[in-house]
Design a protein around this motif. Sequence first.
Motif, short mmCIF file in Angstrom:
data_model
loop_
_atom_site.label_atom_id
_atom_site.label_comp_id
_atom_site.label_asym_id
_atom_site.label_seq_id
_atom_site.Cartn_x
_atom_site.Cartn_y
_atom_site.Cartn_z
N GLY A 197 1.01 -1.18 0.18
CA GLY A 197 -0.28 -0.07 0.00
C GLY A 197 0.90 1.30 -0.03
O GLY A 197 0.51 2.29 -0.75
N THR A 198 1.97 1.27 0.82
CA THR A 198 2.66 2.58 0.87
C THR A 198 3.28 2.74 -0.43
O THR A 198 3.71 3.76 -0.78
CB THR A 198 3.66 2.42 2.15
OG1 THR A 198 4.53 1.28 1.75
CG2 THR A 198 3.02 2.40 3.34
N SER A 199 3.87 1.77 -0.99
CA SER A 199 4.76 1.73 -2.16
C SER A 199 3.65 2.43 -3.45
O SER A 199 3.97 3.16 -4.05
CB SER A 199 5.01 0.35 -2.73
OG SER A 199 4.12 -0.43 -3.33
N VAL A 200 2.39 1.88 -3.51
CA VAL A 200 1.48 2.46 -4.36
C VAL A 200 1.10 4.01 -4.21
O VAL A 200 1.21 4.69 -5.06
CB VAL A 200 0.25 1.61 -4.34
CG1 VAL A 200 -0.83 2.31 -5.32
CG2 VAL A 200 0.45 0.15 -4.73
N LEU A 201 1.22 4.30 -2.78
CA LEU A 201 1.11 5.49 -2.39
C LEU A 201 2.05 6.47 -2.76
O LEU A 201 1.94 7.69 -3.07
CB LEU A 201 0.67 5.80 -0.94
CG LEU A 201 0.15 7.21 -0.44
CD1 LEU A 201 -1.10 7.79 -1.15
CD2 LEU A 201 -0.04 7.08 1.19
N PHE A 202 3.14 6.02 -2.66
CA PHE A 202 4.42 6.80 -3.33
C PHE A 202 4.25 7.25 -4.57
O PHE A 202 4.61 8.17 -5.13
CB PHE A 202 5.60 6.07 -3.09
CG PHE A 202 6.19 6.02 -1.65
CD1 PHE A 202 6.55 7.39 -1.13
CD2 PHE A 202 6.63 5.01 -1.05
CE1 PHE A 202 7.34 7.45 0.34
CE2 PHE A 202 7.04 5.17 0.45
CZ PHE A 202 7.45 6.25 1.00
N GLU A 203 3.62 5.90 -5.51
CA GLU A 203 3.80 6.38 -6.80
C GLU A 203 2.42 7.42 -7.13
O GLU A 203 2.63 8.28 -7.93
CB GLU A 203 3.36 5.05 -7.59
CG GLU A 203 3.32 5.06 -8.99
CD GLU A 203 1.75 5.27 -9.60
OE1 GLU A 203 1.64 5.70 -10.71
OE2 GLU A 203 0.96 5.04 -8.70
N PHE A 256 9.79 10.87 -4.91
CA PHE A 256 8.60 9.76 -4.76
C PHE A 256 8.84 8.51 -5.82
O PHE A 256 8.65 7.45 -5.22
CB PHE A 256 7.22 10.50 -4.89
CG PHE A 256 6.98 11.36 -3.66
CD1 PHE A 256 6.68 10.60 -2.56
CD2 PHE A 256 6.79 12.73 -3.90
CE1 PHE A 256 6.38 11.54 -1.39
CE2 PHE A 256 6.45 13.31 -2.62
CZ PHE A 256 6.26 12.82 -1.55
N TYR A 257 9.19 8.69 -6.89
CA TYR A 257 9.27 7.74 -7.76
C TYR A 257 10.49 6.78 -7.46
O TYR A 257 10.38 5.51 -7.38
CB TYR A 257 9.54 7.95 -9.31
CG TYR A 257 8.22 8.65 -9.87
CD1 TYR A 257 6.96 8.20 -9.35
CD2 TYR A 257 8.27 9.37 -11.00
CE1 TYR A 257 5.69 8.73 -9.98
CE2 TYR A 257 6.76 10.06 -11.67
CZ TYR A 257 5.67 9.60 -10.73
OH TYR A 257 4.65 10.21 -11.60
N GLN A 258 11.34 7.45 -6.83
CA GLN A 258 12.92 6.72 -6.27
C GLN A 258 12.42 5.89 -5.36
O GLN A 258 12.84 4.78 -5.06
CB GLN A 258 13.79 7.61 -6.01
CG GLN A 258 14.55 8.30 -7.49
CD GLN A 258 15.64 9.41 -7.19
OE1 GLN A 258 15.31 10.12 -5.95
NE2 GLN A 258 16.24 9.76 -8.20
N ILE A 259 11.42 6.50 -4.19
CA ILE A 259 11.40 5.83 -3.00
C ILE A 259 10.37 4.77 -3.37
O ILE A 259 10.22 3.52 -2.98
CB ILE A 259 10.79 6.68 -2.03
CG1 ILE A 259 11.51 7.96 -1.64
CG2 ILE A 259 10.13 6.09 -0.58
CD1 ILE A 259 10.94 8.97 -0.80
#
Length: 865
Positions: free
Chosen positions: A557-563, A581-584
């Motif tokens: 979920g957090t990875s999608v939210l970064f995107e 954000f894309y790097q994270i």
Amino acid sequence: MDSKWRLPDEDKDFEDLCCLIAQEKYRDPDAQKYGRRGQKQFGVDILTVDRTHTPPQKVAIQCKFKEDPHLFSVTKAKNEIQKELEAAFKGQQTFGKFVYASNIKNDTHLQDFADELAQEHGIDVVVWSDADIKLAIDASDKLSKIYTVGQSITENHFHQYGEVKIQQKLNTSPVNPSVFIGRDDELGEIYNDLHQTDNLLLLVNGEGGIGKTTLASAYYHRYGHHYQHLAWVYADDGIADALLTLEYSLKIKPDPQMDRDQRLQHLLDELANLKPNCLLIVDNANALDELENNYAALGRLSNFHILITSRVSEFADVRRHAVGQLSEGDAKTLFCRHYPGHDSNEDGLLTAVFVAVGYNTLVIELLAKNLKKLNLFNTRYSLGQLLKDLDDKGLTQLSQTKSVETVYGSQGHGLRKEKPESVIAAMYQTAELSEVEQQLIAVFSVLPAAPIEYRHVETLLIEFEELDDSLDALRQLGWLDFNGEDKTFKCSPVVQQVVRGQSVDYGYQLLLIDQLIHLLDYEKDTGHLPNSEYQDAALYAHFAEYFLKWVVKPSYGTSVLFERTGRYNETIGDLNKPLVFYQIFSQTTNELLKRDPKNQEYKNDLAISYEKQGDIYSAKGDLDRALEYYLKNAKLSKQLHLGYPKNIEFKNGLAICYSKLGNINSTKGDLEQALGFYELYAELQGQLLQDNPQNIEFKNGLGISYSKLGDTYSTINDLEKALEFYEQFSTLFEQLNKSYPQHSGFKNGLSVSYSKIGKTFSAKGDYDKAFRCCAKFAGLQKQLHQDYPQHIGFKNGLAMSLTHLGANDLIQGNNKPRAKGYFEQAQKIWQEINRDCPGYAEYQRSLEGVTTILAIWKINNQPKN
């Protein structure tokens, strides 16, 4: 008169008194101390203006407190007055009056000497002795309330009740605050509130560590002599148990036959029989049910003024005194009192620290004491390092701390000696809350420490059960601030950081992630947000950024939210934030893939993260870096497609990858490579649509592939082939736009198809058809920009459409003034875009191009001599 007034017994308090006298005597509310303690003040401690003088006269006051004033001779006083006056002149202060204020005994020889100095220097010179100061107090109602002595509070003072002697102090006094800054006026307000006949009970409320106990303790010591009896009890273990600690002082011998409630009733009877007025301070009564259960009992004590310190925001009809944050000036004074080594050149950093801790009084004190200990001989922990720790780690995770002494949390005379993080962590305990309340405050702990409108809270926590009741409970208990006028909730940064450091059920944070992902969802081709208004989306993106800052354990979920957060910022024209954000997003997904190497969804997300970074580098004009990330994307996408050939998502991902590689090669001028990638893109999109004829995404993708092929053939000047692909592109988007008229991406695609067909007709010399297509292009782009003014792509599209109209007029030569108008409108739009969204290579090139056209037009249309 000597026994009537209680004068300060240390130099700092003496300066405070002189400053108050100056404000009253000279009618100058702005009178203030000059400089900082520990610095040279050049003979001046207080600067003020005598507004009773005509014209107003600047006054310099030097304060000299003597521990043994009777031992200070007149000769010594004369020498000191002359020395301080000369120092004041050296300090280059311009003033019309100099006052030497001291607690020494009055002597006419001193004033005579002052008159001599006045004649010598041409200014007024005045001496304030102890008698002058007492007269000034006597003349002021405000100062009289503060400095009246009356009957002193001592352990030996008592009242007789028959044969029983009851001491004035019913138990141990609270610690008298050695530092009390910025709240003197509040003591007078509390005194007035309590002395109103219908307000015998007063609630002193505010967040933990803001200064409630310090204020109550200062009231106890400053006004205690007004009361026949005084009691201070700690309500940590309950109000009833706290009151029962007074049995011994009242000479009550507990009856073993009585239960707790009976003992309490007996105690209340004895307290109610004491001579009025008495003072009872109940400290730290933070449990609302405790206040409710003991309200009637406390109400029986009509002979008592009852002061309750609590985080509870309101209780029954009890009058309350809200304790707010210190002003910036008072906060700085407090900080410097505990950390004299503060460099005034770092005041900006200090203000940022205050903001980071919500101006919490206790936290400011603890941080200052910590810095003083750490930097005793050398600066080992700078203010800048402290601020970075607060921003990156939070209050409870400072990189350098030492044990400091504090009154907070101590009971009686003793001081606690602990590290700041331990004291701060004990300020709030989530275990006191219900499970639902814990989950809700856990959500607020990862949202910005700023007012948030109820409507946004409701939107973010749409799945939260009993939201209104839980919000109200947290408001009443002092965990959340509520502004009734704006309907906003705010969680202080101290509460947030304490909660983040405790073990809390974060279940509802997962719901928050899901809702933010939904609110920041976007159309793949345009980035348009279908689930949020742009104004609200800006706030949701800010919430997401703050939330992600405190995520400890990465999740899907957090990875999608970064995107999502990156894509929102990209949509509004920001190139720097999206890349971060894309790097994270990439790092988080990579970490998840390492934990579960066989998870193909994680591998697909990693491929997407490479694609997103490639997009940003491409927009910035860094084609080599863009190509590097697109190739990484291609490698993973091909693995996924070959491993799962029937998976349409993976197949579509590979198709998009071929499209991006075609774009890069086209921009770099390798048209043969570009054409090959675009053909692969069209082939895969055609297969996907054939297998899934109702899928609008694949129809959209096939249309775009035709557009790319048309672009390439147009570049190599095969106009017939280009027109063929452009018309196929337009046909597909006419179908999509007709079926989904509210979809901005399809409308934009149709608009672009008209643009490309128009340019092709123009190149073929068919200007009438070209103009009609350009007009359709401009009309749709204008509509998109009006509907979504914050969308940078649509704004750019409008500028492009204007240049096409201008070019068509210019080529035909039939309306040059109109062409110039189109170009000027486009230039203005691209100037705005490049100002608001710097760094886009495409937009910079567009602005340069239209500016060049206008420059050439100007040269060609200059009047001939």
